[in-house]
Structures are given as C-alpha cells and as structure tokens.
Scaffold this active site. Structure first.
Site, PDB file in Angstrom:
ATOM      1  N   THR A  13     -16.449 -18.446  -3.442  1.00 53.05           N
ATOM      2  CA  THR A  13     -16.296 -17.169  -4.139  1.00 53.05           C
ATOM      3  C   THR A  13     -16.506 -15.966  -3.236  1.00 53.05           C
ATOM      4  O   THR A  13     -15.797 -14.966  -3.349  1.00 53.05           O
ATOM      5  CB  THR A  13     -17.275 -17.099  -5.333  1.00 53.05           C
ATOM      6  OG1 THR A  13     -17.039 -18.215  -6.197  1.00 53.05           O
ATOM      7  CG2 THR A  13     -17.072 -15.812  -6.118  1.00 53.05           C
ATOM      8  N   THR A  85     -22.062 -20.925  -5.000  1.00 52.85           N
ATOM      9  CA  THR A  85     -23.366 -20.794  -5.654  1.00 52.85           C
ATOM     10  C   THR A  85     -23.740 -21.990  -6.520  1.00 52.85           C
ATOM     11  O   THR A  85     -24.920 -22.221  -6.765  1.00 52.85           O
ATOM     12  CB  THR A  85     -23.403 -19.516  -6.514  1.00 52.85           C
ATOM     13  OG1 THR A  85     -22.288 -19.506  -7.411  1.00 52.85           O
ATOM     14  CG2 THR A  85     -23.361 -18.279  -5.632  1.00 52.85           C
TER      15      THR A  85
END
Length: 322
Positions: A13, A85
């Site tokens: 991301t 994450t």
C-alpha cells in the site's frame, strides 16, 4: 558524519497508486520526501514480495536476514523495511528475534501505510521519512526491531494492528509506546522489552496456527502434522485454555517430537503455563508450552525460531527465556 540507512522496499500500500494504477519503486518512494527531510544517506534495495496479507515465512526470514547483515556485515547505521500492514507485526517480531547483535549496532524499523500513495493526505511519505529518521537515530540502539507509523515507535514484541481503517492503526496497549519522531529526531518515552534469547540453527518455516473452540475435534491437530507441520501453535481462550478434547493429542504430539505452544486470543501475563492459577493453563500438564503472553501470530514466529534449537525440550527452554 552522515548516517547510512538501507531501505528494503517490498511494495504494497505504501507504494501503490490508483490513478493511474502502479507501484512505486523504493527510489520512487524516496522522491516523495523533500531532500531536507531525509535524516540519512539512503541506499535502496527493492525486494520482490507477496502482498502484505499473504507474505510467506520465507520472505519474512529473508528480510530479517538482510536487515541483520546490512548492519553487521555492510556497515549500515540502520535499516528501514517497507511492508504491508496486514502482517507487519509478524514480520517485525520475526526480524526482532533474529536481529542478534545487530540490535545493539543499528536501528531496525518497519513501516507501511494505510492510504495509497496518491490518496489525499497519504500517510506513506511521512511514515517513511519518520522511519528513516528513527533508523539513523542512536536512541534506538538496543531496542531491537520497531514499527513506525503515525510518528509513533512501537516495540515489535508489543505492537498490534488494531484498526484497518485509520492511520493510527497500530497500538502497543497495554504496554507503552517506545517513542515518537518529533522535529527530526527520536523522543524516547519508555524502555524497550528485554531482548529475546539468541537464535540457534535455522528457523523452521512450517509451523501451524490453529484457533481452538469448544467441542473441537483433535483430528485437526494431527492433520496439520500429517501435512508436514514441525510445530503447532494453538490459540486458546482466557489464560491459555484449550478444550480438554485436545489433551491426549497434545501429549502424543509432544512425545513424537512436535512442540505444541498455547497462546491466547486475550492479553495474558508473561508467565509459564504451570505458574497460572489452578484450573487454568491445564494444557501445560500434558506437555504444552506457554507462549509467555505473546499474541498467537507472534507465538508462531517465536516457535519458528525456537525450533532451530531442537525438539520440545529445547523449545520449552527457549520459551522459558523469552
């Protein structure tokens, strides 16, 4: 003297743009940071990796080894790893367990982002800049691997992703945040956890993690072992409780040389199973090993490393010093 930091960029991301769709290289990520905000001379290495939600143990081990080698063998003052994450805390803890002397000689920081690179107020560039600052700062020497997002520094052992929708996605609660990046330097707020025991031998990547539930059929344990698992982590409830229906199988697996570690879906104390109050942690009576307060996914990382020391007895000893 200008500090040297190695950036291991894995995409995900922090590097993704949607309009037009694409993934920035590590060098491209650095270009999003004003040169005046870089606290070190950064060398970039792009690393091929799976998406963060599917990062394999072998990829995590490779990143951990490269971080350790960069400090001990290549003379870098610190290392930053960009990572998805979803499994950031898993990779951070595995990196911490394998850091060894590198933890005393340099900063090791893992970071990511909750927003895409071209989103309004993307958090990626600031997270990366803060992570480079932290990795180059002498204040992190001895702290081991840390996670840096939202200017906060979290110990790998304590950090957990608690919110998949906010830039304040990670927490160490009930433990303290180690520090913050403020004004181009690290502001220390708390002492880090004690260092883990040294890793010995090659970690084992084939470790199963199984969530337990009342009435669970023990065949689920033997099935993963039949499929090749060299160790098993059970996610129990409360103070590391698992169904009584599993006790016989836990005992048998231990006798067969397959360590069984019991963690909990709850926060628990960092004590062995045998030290828990009467009526809890009963799996310890039949050979299970307590996770010493680790979350289940981190207990899995710990068991991977502990299996490098030998069978159930060696693993029990290693966890006893964790």
């Amino acid at each position: 003297m200008v500090k040297r930091v190695l950036l291991l960029a894995t995409g995900d991301t922090i590097a993704y743009s949607r309009h037009p769709a694409g993934v920035a290289s590590g060098a491209g990520l650095l270009e999003t940071i004003p040169p005046a905000a870089l606290a070190a001379d950064v060398v970039v290495e792009d690393v091929m990796a799976e998406p963060g939600w599917d990062t394999s143990p072998s990829t995590m081990l490779g990143l951990a080894r490269r971080a350790r080698s960069a400090i001990l063998d290549r003379g870098f003052d610190g290392v930053v790893i960009t990572h998805g994450t979803d499994t950031l805390e898993d990779c951070a803890f595995l990196t911490d367990l394998l850091a060894g002397r590198a933890a005393e000689c340099g900063g090791i920081v893992l970071t990511g982002a909750m927003r895409y690179l071209d989103d309004l107020s993307s958090d990626g560039p600031r997270n990366l800049a803060s992570s480079i600052t932290a990795a180059a700062d002498h204040a992190l020497r001895g702290a081991g691997a840390v996670v840096c997002l939202n200017d906060e520094l979290h110990a790998a052992r304590w950090v957990t992703m608690t919110d998949a929708t906010s830039v304040a996605a990670f927490s160490s609660a009930p433990f303290p945040v180690l520090g913050r990046v403020v004004g181009g330097r690290v502001e220390t707020l708390a002492e880090p956890p004690s260092r883990p025991p040294a890793a010995a031998g090659e970690p084992e990547t084939d470790v199963a993690l199984i969530k337990t539930y009342p009435g669970m059929d023990p065949v689920l344990l033997t099935a993963v072992v039949d499929a090749g698992a060299r160790g098993v982590v059970l996610e129990g409830t409360g103070m590391a409780n698992v169904p009584v229906s599993l006790f016989t199988t836990i005992s048998e697996l231990t006798e067969w040389g397959i360590p069984v570690v019991v963690a909990s879906r709850c926060r628990t104390r960092e004590v062995p199973l045998e030290d828990l109050p009467l009526g809890t942690g009963l799996a310890g009576k039949v050979g299970a090993i307590g996770a010493r307060g680790l979350a289940p996914s981190k207990a899995r990382a710990a068991l991977m490393v502990a299996l490098g020391t030998g069978g159930p007895r060696a693993v029990r000893d290693w966890f006893g010093r964790l």
